[in-house]
Design a protein around this motif. Structure first.
Motif: not given
Length: 437
Positions: A47-54
Motif C-alpha cells: 500500500e502506498w498513498l492509499h493505493r493497494f496492490f499485489h
C-alpha cells in the motif's frame, strides 16, 4: 476493484526479498497470526498513498534442476506474464553483470512498464555507482537501500504512476459473482461447464489449459450469476510446472471481482497443502465461501465416507468452519443441483444486517453466560456493539481496553453471533475499539 500487480525481478543476492518485505510492511505478519492458515512468502499486499496492490517476489520460485541463468530468465518471463509493473532490482556495488543484461533484454522486449532500482546505495556518496545502469536502456534509474529503507518512497511514487488507469465500471448489484478457485487439476473448468450446462470453457486433463480467468454470465431460477473461471491459475512453462503456488495469485485476482469464492477440492486426491493456501487467501479476502468436493463419483465410498471427509475438512480448514461443504461430481453432474442454492444463500448471508438492539442482546447474553476475561487484574468491559459493514459483516465492540479482547474470547463471541444470526458461509469480523469515556 481488481488491484494491480507489481513483480520484483533480478538475479540472486541483489536484495529482492528485502525490498519485497519493505514494500509489504507488516501486512503479512499480521494476517499470519491467525492459526491454521499456511501461506507462501513470495506474494503479499502493498500500500502506498492509499493505493493497494499485489506484490510478487519472483525469487521465491526455485527451479533446482535448472542452471541459474535459466532460472532467472524464467522468473523474468513469469513476471512479464503476471505483472502490471515490474521492478528490476540490480546491485549497485557489483555494477552490471551478464545476468543483469540478460534480464534487461527480456524486460525491454516485453513492452511492460519496467522500473530499475539500484539497491545497496546506502548513502549519498555511493549514488555515482548507479549511473552505469542507465546503459541498460530501461529509462530512469532509482537509487535505493533495502536494508535502510532509503529511496523507496520515490520508487513507489513511480510505480503508482505506471499503474493502469482504474476501471470504474460498476457491478450489477442483482448479480451474484462467484469465483471458482483451487489448485490445478481439481476440476474447475468441468465444474464451470456443469454449472453452465454447456461447453463454454475448454476442459482438459492437462493442468493449466485455460490461460486467463474467464467471466460468464447466466441466469438460473430468476437469479443472475456471473461465474469467474480461474482454471488458468497456472500457465504452461517451466515456472508454472514447478510452482503451483502461483495458483494463489490468480485466485486472489479473481476474488477481487467476486461475492462468493467456490473453493474446489479433489475428492479423489484428498486435501493437499496447496488447497489450504488457496483457501486461506479466500478467507483473508473477506468473500463468502463454499467448499466443493469434486470428483465424488470416483471415490470409493461406504455409508461413513462423506462424514469422514467432512471431519477431515473441518480439521484441516479450521479457519473455514463457517463454510458449507458440497459434495458433487462435475463430470457426471451428480449432486450439481445442490451448488447454486448454497451459493445464493451464502451470498445473501454475506450482506446480512443485524439490528443494533438485537445484536447487543446477543452480546450481553454471551457475556452473562461466559464473563469477559481479565488481565493484570483488569477486566474487559463491553459497553456497546454495532454492525458497521456487510460483505463481509463487521461488528465493532466499544470496550474499555481493546488489548483485553483475547483471540479466544473474540472467537467465543463470533460463535455466539453465528448461533443467533444467518452468517453461514461468510467471514465475520469482530473489532474492538476503545470507548471514549
Amino acid at each position: 476493484m481488481v488491484k494491480p500487480t507489481v513483480a520484483i525481478v533480478g538475479r540472486p543476492n541483489v536484495g529482492k526479498s528485502t525490498i519485497f518485505n519493505r514494500i509489504i510492511g507488516e501486512r503479512m505478519a499480521i494476517v499470519e497470526d491467525e492459526p491454521g492458515i499456511t501461506r507462501d512468502r513470495l506474494y503479499g499486499e502493498g500500500e502506498w498513498l492509499h493505493r493497494f496492490f499485489h506484490v510478487i517476489d519472483t525469487g521465491g520460485i526455485e527451479l533446482n534442476d535448472e542452471p541459474l541463468l535459466t532460472q532467472i530468465r524464467e522468473q523474468a518471463k513469469l513476471a512479464i506474464d503476471e505483472a502490471d509493473v515490474i521492478i528490476f532490482i540490480v546491485n549497485g556495488r557489483d555494477g552490471i553483470t551478464a545476468s543483469d543484461e540478460e534480464v534487461a533484454d527480456i524486460l525491454l522486449r516485453s513492452k511492460k512498464p519496467v522500473i530499475t532500482a539500484v539497491n545497496k546505495i546506502d548513502n549519498y556518496e555511493m549514488r555515482e555507482q548507479m549511473y552505469e545502469f542507465y546503459s541498460l536502456g530501461l529509462g530512469e534509474v532509482f537509487p535505493i537501500s533495502g536494508s535502510h529503507g532509503l529511496g523507496l518512497g520515490d520508487l513507489l511514487d513511480e510505480v503508482l504512476e505506471r499503474f493502469p488507469v482504474e476501471d470504474e465500471e460498476e457491478k450489477d448489484d442483482d448479480t451474484i459473482h462467484m469465483a471458482v478457485i483451487g489448485q490445478p487439476n481439481v476440476g474447475k473448468s468441468s465444474l464451470v461447464n456443469a454449472v453452465l450446462g454447456e461447453e463454454r470453457v475448454i476442459v482438459s486433463d492437462i493442468p493449466g489449459t485455460t490461460r486467463d480467468a474467464v467471466d460468464t454470465e447466466f441466469e438460473k431460477d430468476g437469479q443472475k450469476y456471473s461465474i469467474i473461471d480461474t482454471a488458468g491459475m497456472r500457465r504452461r512453462g517451466k515456472v508454472y510446472e514447478k510452482a503451483e503456488k502461483y495458483s494463489v495469485l490468480r485466485a486472489m485476482r479473481a476474488m477481487e471481482r467476486a461475492d462468493v469464492a467456490v473453493v474446489v477440492l479433489d475428492g479423489e486426491a484428498g486435501i493437499r497443502e496447496q488447497d489450504k493456501k488457496v483457501a486461506g487467501y479466500a478467507h483473508d479476502s473477506g468473500r463468502a465461501i463454499v467448499i466443493v468436493v469434486n470428483k465424488w463419483d470416483v471415490v470409493e465410498k461406504d455409508d461413513k465416507t462423506m462424514h469422514r471427509f467432512t471431519e477431515e475438512i473441518r480439521e484441516e480448514f479450521q479457519f473455514l468452519d463457517y463454510a458449507p461443504i458440497v459434495f458433487l461430481s462435475a463430470k457426471t453432474k451428480r449432486r450439481m443441483q445442490n451448488l447454486l442454492p448454497v451459493v445464493s444463500q451464502v451470498a445473501e448471508n454475506h450482506h446480512v444486517r443485524v439490528p443494533t438492539n438485537v445484536l447487543n442482546e446477543v452480546i450481553m447474553d454471551a457475556v452473562i453466560m461466559n464473563p469477559t476475561p481479565t488481565h493484570s487484574n483488569k477486566r474487559l468491559r463491553i459497553n456497546f456493539a454495532t454492525q458497521v459493514a456487510s460483505g463481509p459483516p463487521v461488528i465493532v465492540l466499544f470496550v474499555n481496553d481493546p488489548e483485553l479482547l483475547h483471540f479466544s474470547y473474540r472467537r467465543y463471541l463470533e460463535n455466539k453471533c453465528r448461533e443467533a444470526f444467518s452468517f453461514e458461509g461468510t467471514p465475520l469480523r469482530i473489532v474492538a475499539r476503545k470507548k471514549n469515556e
